[in-house]
Write an enzyme that holds these catalytic residues in place. Structure first.
Site, mmCIF file in Angstrom:
data_model
loop_
_atom_site.group_PDB
_atom_site.id
_atom_site.type_symbol
_atom_site.label_atom_id
_atom_site.label_comp_id
_atom_site.label_asym_id
_atom_site.label_seq_id
_atom_site.Cartn_x
_atom_site.Cartn_y
_atom_site.Cartn_z
ATOM 1 C CG ASN A 1 7.862 49.523 -29.299
ATOM 2 O OD1 ASN A 1 8.668 50.019 -30.090
ATOM 3 N ND2 ASN A 1 7.254 50.235 -28.355
ATOM 4 C CE LYS B 1 9.394 50.179 -25.370
ATOM 5 N NZ LYS B 1 9.171 50.331 -23.941
ATOM 6 C CG HIS C 1 4.778 53.411 -26.648
ATOM 7 N ND1 HIS C 1 5.497 53.843 -25.564
ATOM 8 C CD2 HIS C 1 4.812 52.058 -26.630
ATOM 9 C CE1 HIS C 1 5.974 52.777 -24.922
ATOM 10 N NE2 HIS C 1 5.568 51.682 -25.545
ATOM 11 C CD GLU D 1 8.792 53.931 -23.976
ATOM 12 O OE1 GLU D 1 9.166 53.809 -25.151
ATOM 13 O OE2 GLU D 1 8.825 52.987 -23.153
ATOM 14 C CD GLU E 1 2.710 49.059 -24.297
ATOM 15 O OE1 GLU E 1 3.326 48.055 -24.617
ATOM 16 O OE2 GLU E 1 3.159 50.214 -24.450
ATOM 17 N N GLY F 1 9.102 48.341 -18.874
ATOM 18 C CA GLY F 1 10.550 48.364 -18.665
ATOM 19 C C GLY F 1 10.963 48.315 -17.209
ATOM 20 C CB SER G 1 7.640 43.710 -17.496
ATOM 21 O OG SER G 1 8.238 44.959 -17.190
HETATM 22 P P1 13P Z 1 8.820 46.342 -22.006
HETATM 23 O O1 13P Z 1 8.385 45.015 -22.592
HETATM 24 O O2 13P Z 1 10.295 46.582 -22.189
HETATM 25 O O3 13P Z 1 8.337 46.539 -20.614
HETATM 26 O O4 13P Z 1 8.128 47.480 -22.905
HETATM 27 C C1 13P Z 1 6.759 47.419 -23.114
HETATM 28 C C2 13P Z 1 6.404 48.403 -24.146
HETATM 29 O O5 13P Z 1 6.419 49.589 -23.910
HETATM 30 C C3 13P Z 1 6.076 47.899 -25.480
HETATM 31 O O6 13P Z 1 5.573 48.905 -26.281
#
Ligand code: 13P
Length: 263
Positions: free
Chosen positions: A18, A20, A108, A110, A180, A186, A226
């Site tokens: 992903n 982003k 997601h 976010e 997640e 992150g 992560s």
């Molecule tokens: P990270 O791998 O950067 O922690 O992000 C995870 C994520 O949100 C994947 O959709």
């Protein structure tokens, strides 16, 4: 319930990157090309590889995938549920299908946290993605506060229940769910492989309750938060974990290739 034997995963693992809001379309092309040099046909046979670039890079990434006949799945990070209309700034399922998109991330954290997506909206997106013949990657997960107050199962259960409302058992079996934990995204803090396995097992039981044992044994459930080349093997050693949804470590071809080749 499906299980693993002799280190063989019960379901075909799926590693999705992903990206982003990273990479211009020019950078995206470079990453896909580099990734394709790093991966072999055995890698693709063992593990499904999916890339979810931003909307502006979908066409470019699709062109590289098609030109080089790469067995890489193309995914979008979001979608709107309506077919067309006066919805400024939105992208419809059909627009994605025409770009050979086969996966769409729905819900997601976010999007839920920063853009106000509710369980009901996520459910509409899941159903629209399925109706268009694509596969949703439906994300669920708890905040740190929820985890610390022992509400992980309740939160995730609510999200799974609402997200799958009105989805047929057969469709559920073909879906991907990504667990997640929000506090692990992150942050460099990841759930222990055992904790992730336990929650994913709980999600699978919930799916069994909603759709039946067969779809529950079929649905692929990823861990996200992560995931890095250094911790992916321990995560993938867990029997319930069918892959990873990778953010930061999917931006560089070398790191993501190592994740795909965790074994
Ligand atoms: P990270 O791998 O950067 O922690 O992000 C995870 C994520 O949100 C994947 O959709």
């Amino acid at each position: 319930m499906a299980d693993v034997s002799a280190g063989q995963k019960a379901r075909k693992p799926i590693m999705a990157g992903n990206w982003k809001m990273h990479h211009t379309h020019l950078e995206a092309i470079q990453v896909v090309q580099k990734l394709s040099y790093r991966l072999s046909s055995e890698d693709y046979e063992r593990c499904e590889v999916v890339l979810c670039p931003s909307f502006t890079s979908l066409r470019s990434v699709q062109t590289v995938i098609e030109a080089d006949k790469l067995p890489i799945g193309l995914g979008a990070q979001n979608v709107f549920w309506e077919e067309k209309g006066a919805f400024t700034g939105e992208v419809s399922p059909l627009m994605l299908v025409k770009l050979a998109v086969s996966y769409v991330i729905a819900g997601h954290s976010e999007r839920r946290e920063l853009f106000g997506e509710t369980d009901e909206m996520v459910n509409k997106k899941v159903k629209a993605v399925l109706a268009a013949g694509m596969t949703p990657i439906m994300c669920v997960g708890e905040t740190l506060e929820e985890r610390e107050s022992g509400q992980t199962a309740a939160k995730v259960s609510r999200q799974v229940q609402a997200g799958l409302e009105g989805v047929t058992p057969e469709q559920v079996g073909g879906m991907v769910v990504a667990y997640e934990p929000i506090w692990a995204i992150g942050t460099g803090r990841n759930a222990t492989p055992e904790d992730a396995n336990e929650t994913i097992g709980t999600i699978r039981s919930m799916v069994a309750g909603i759709a039946g044992e067969a779809p529950a044994a079929q649905v692929r459930i990823q861990y996200g938060g992560s995931v890095k080349p250094g911790n992916v093997a321990a995560i993938m050693a867990q029997p319930e974990i069918d892959g990873a949804l990778v953010g930061g470590a999917s931006l560089e071809a070398d790191d993501f290739a190592q994740i795909v080749r965790w074994a």
